[in-house]
Design an enzyme around this catalytic site. Sequence first.
Site, short mmCIF file in Angstrom:
data_model
loop_
_atom_site.label_atom_id
_atom_site.label_comp_id
_atom_site.label_asym_id
_atom_site.label_seq_id
_atom_site.Cartn_x
_atom_site.Cartn_y
_atom_site.Cartn_z
N GLY A 146 23.27 8.09 52.25
CA GLY A 146 22.27 7.67 51.30
C GLY A 146 20.87 7.68 51.89
O GLY A 146 20.69 7.97 53.08
N HIS A 181 29.45 36.75 24.27
CA HIS A 181 30.73 36.93 24.93
C HIS A 181 30.65 38.14 25.85
O HIS A 181 30.09 39.16 25.46
CB HIS A 181 31.83 37.16 23.89
CG HIS A 181 33.16 37.46 24.51
ND1 HIS A 181 33.93 36.48 25.10
CD2 HIS A 181 33.84 38.63 24.65
CE1 HIS A 181 35.05 37.03 25.56
NE2 HIS A 181 35.02 38.33 25.31
P1 NAD Z 1 24.79 9.50 48.21
O1 NAD Z 1 24.47 8.15 47.78
O2 NAD Z 1 24.90 10.60 47.21
O3 NAD Z 1 26.17 9.51 49.03
C1 NAD Z 1 26.35 8.71 50.17
C2 NAD Z 1 27.83 8.45 50.31
O4 NAD Z 1 28.04 7.82 51.55
C3 NAD Z 1 28.37 7.50 49.24
O5 NAD Z 1 29.49 8.09 48.63
C4 NAD Z 1 28.70 6.25 50.01
O6 NAD Z 1 29.82 5.56 49.50
C5 NAD Z 1 29.00 6.79 51.39
N1 NAD Z 1 28.81 5.82 52.47
C6 NAD Z 1 27.83 4.90 52.60
N2 NAD Z 1 27.99 4.22 53.76
C7 NAD Z 1 29.10 4.72 54.36
C8 NAD Z 1 29.78 4.44 55.57
N3 NAD Z 1 29.32 3.52 56.43
N4 NAD Z 1 30.90 5.15 55.87
C9 NAD Z 1 31.35 6.11 55.02
N5 NAD Z 1 30.74 6.41 53.86
C10 NAD Z 1 29.63 5.74 53.53
O7 NAD Z 1 23.69 9.86 49.30
P2 NAD Z 1 23.42 11.20 50.09
O8 NAD Z 1 24.52 12.17 49.91
O9 NAD Z 1 23.03 10.78 51.45
O10 NAD Z 1 22.15 11.74 49.35
C11 NAD Z 1 20.94 10.95 49.32
C12 NAD Z 1 20.19 11.17 48.04
O11 NAD Z 1 19.71 12.51 47.97
C13 NAD Z 1 21.05 10.92 46.83
O12 NAD Z 1 20.40 9.98 46.02
C14 NAD Z 1 21.14 12.23 46.14
O13 NAD Z 1 20.97 12.11 44.74
C15 NAD Z 1 20.01 13.06 46.71
N6 NAD Z 1 20.53 14.43 46.85
C16 NAD Z 1 20.70 15.15 45.72
C17 NAD Z 1 21.24 16.40 45.81
C18 NAD Z 1 21.40 17.18 44.56
O14 NAD Z 1 20.80 16.83 43.55
N7 NAD Z 1 22.17 18.25 44.57
C19 NAD Z 1 21.64 16.92 47.02
C20 NAD Z 1 21.48 16.13 48.14
C21 NAD Z 1 20.91 14.89 48.05
#
Ligand code: NAD
Length: 476
Positions: free
Chosen positions: A280, A453
């Site tokens: 995150g 299509h």
């Molecule tokens: P995320 O919130 O999408 O995912 C983080 C994941 O890590 C969650 O599923 C969470 O449960 C897990 N997690 C947290 N702490 C943990 C721990 N100690 N051990 C194991 N798992 C743990 O965040 P992200 O993937 O880091 O992305 C960050 C932000 O960037 C997000 O808000 C996302 O929307 C944005 N982003 C968007 C895109 C896209 O739009 N395609 C791509 C990359 C990032």
Amino acid sequence: MSNKKFDVVVIGAGPAGYVAAIRCAQLGMTVACVDEWQNKGEPTLGGTCLNVGCIPSKALLESSQLFAASRNDFPEHGINVKSVSIDVKAMNARKDKIVNELTQGINNLFKINKITRVHGHARLSPGKTVKVSDRGSPQTRETLEADNIIIATGSSAVRLERAAIMDGYIFDSAGALEFDSVPKTLGVIGAGAIGLELGSVWSRLGSEVVLLEAMETFLPAADRHISRAAFRSFQQQGLDIRLNARLLSTSVKQKKVHVTYEDTRGAQQIKFDKLVVAVGRKPNSDFLFGDEMGLEIDEREYIHVNKYCETSVPGIYAIGDVVRGPMLAHKGSEEGVMVAERIAGQESAVNYELIPSVIYTHPEVAWVGKSEHACNTAGIPVNVGAFPLAASGRAKAMGATDGMVKIVVHQETDRILGVHICGAQASELIAQAVSSMEMGASAEDIAMTVFAHPTLSESIHEAALAVHKRAIHIKN
Ligand code: NAD
Ligand code: FAD
């Protein structure tokens, strides 16, 4: 030290800030945009998205997908390529070129729109003043005054004490875009958007990838049918996603990252060549202003704003990742446009109900609006229609039959409440769902529309028909 006065000063030149700056300038305002980002020592515009986020990750996803297709899919097409190898240096050079061209493009747009670009660290002072200093220096180099200030300082990767970044071994997402070779084994903490996208890149290039995800539900924000379909598909292509896996510790020994985590069976140990932490991001709201500014910050460090991105101080706005809502580039950009237009006296608004989410894996995952589960929880009566891509002629021709399109509609009005897709080009398909929903379309409206299509879009048509049990190419 000089004092300059502008109609608007924007802090941050990511997709929220640079779009706000351009729209303000289009509307006739004098604008300065302050940003402290440096790419390889050079001041660069574009923020996280262009430099270490959306764009470089998509460049690597494209390269790695072509590589994987050439190995896994070409033979079935009768295309024989004797030996395929990956030149990681060339792949990274392509990515860097794309980033460079796009960030230069913003520089050109700033020039065209006569936006004053200021490189440095900005700090707010009372009286709508922005003090700019050189990175790491307490000395103010320049003071900017403005009638309006737009804060667009974005976000940074959340760090874990138990998996502190370590050169060569433990990386954040920016580091994982810069590997100079394909690690044999790669661990990823967090199976969210970043974990899945970057895990996919290196898995396609040959790494054995294990994702350790703390939660027991995979992609909880997605519709459950879609997240299940995606989970199956990712596991099949070799991404080892372990749910309910809570990180206990990491250490580096004999050139390996040793990871201990706990799951339902107890403590587990695993070792990797490299580890990526993708758990995150947090808003960049610290070191930006003191209490004297009177700006409210919530318990998760987001700058508090109303639905028009107005802060608690009149004339100061905040947009993008630094405020509530999904951390997505397009959400920040639309907020930038809204704020610029509202400063100009227009009645702009962002429809927060219809912000599409996309994960650029293969198959891609995309959705907009409410999931079936969310409707059930909220007591909204719904009808649902789904169409598997396995029944789509175009998906078959493409060899992309994994996934489905699902439409959730209100039982009484037939109005579309949500569209959820797991499948090839879901990122492009979801746009037509967003447009339809913006215009208040019903499933019947989509059912009555003619789709070319063979296209993947026909799956949206069929899913809409399936809402009323009249899909043609599946059993209803
Ligand atoms: P995320 O919130 O999408 O995912 C983080 C994941 O890590 C969650 O599923 C969470 O449960 C897990 N997690 C947290 N702490 C943990 C721990 N100690 N051990 C194991 N798992 C743990 O965040 P992200 O993937 O880091 O992305 C960050 C932000 O960037 C997000 O808000 C996302 O929307 C944005 N982003 C968007 C895109 C896209 O739009 N395609 C791509 C990359 C990032
Ligand atoms: P940012 O892009 O973070 O920009 C903020 C800017 O403010 C930076 O340039 C920073 O230097 C500057 N700044 C901060 N503080 C100061 C200060 N005090 N003084 C001066 N300047 C300052 N989103 C998507 O929608 N689609 C994707 O595909 C996608 N992929 C991603 C992949 C990765 C690997 C990552 C990390 C993120 C991804 N995101 C994606 C999320 C997206 O990058 C962010 O939502 C977006 O960049 C937020 O825009 P922003 O303008 O609010 O902030």
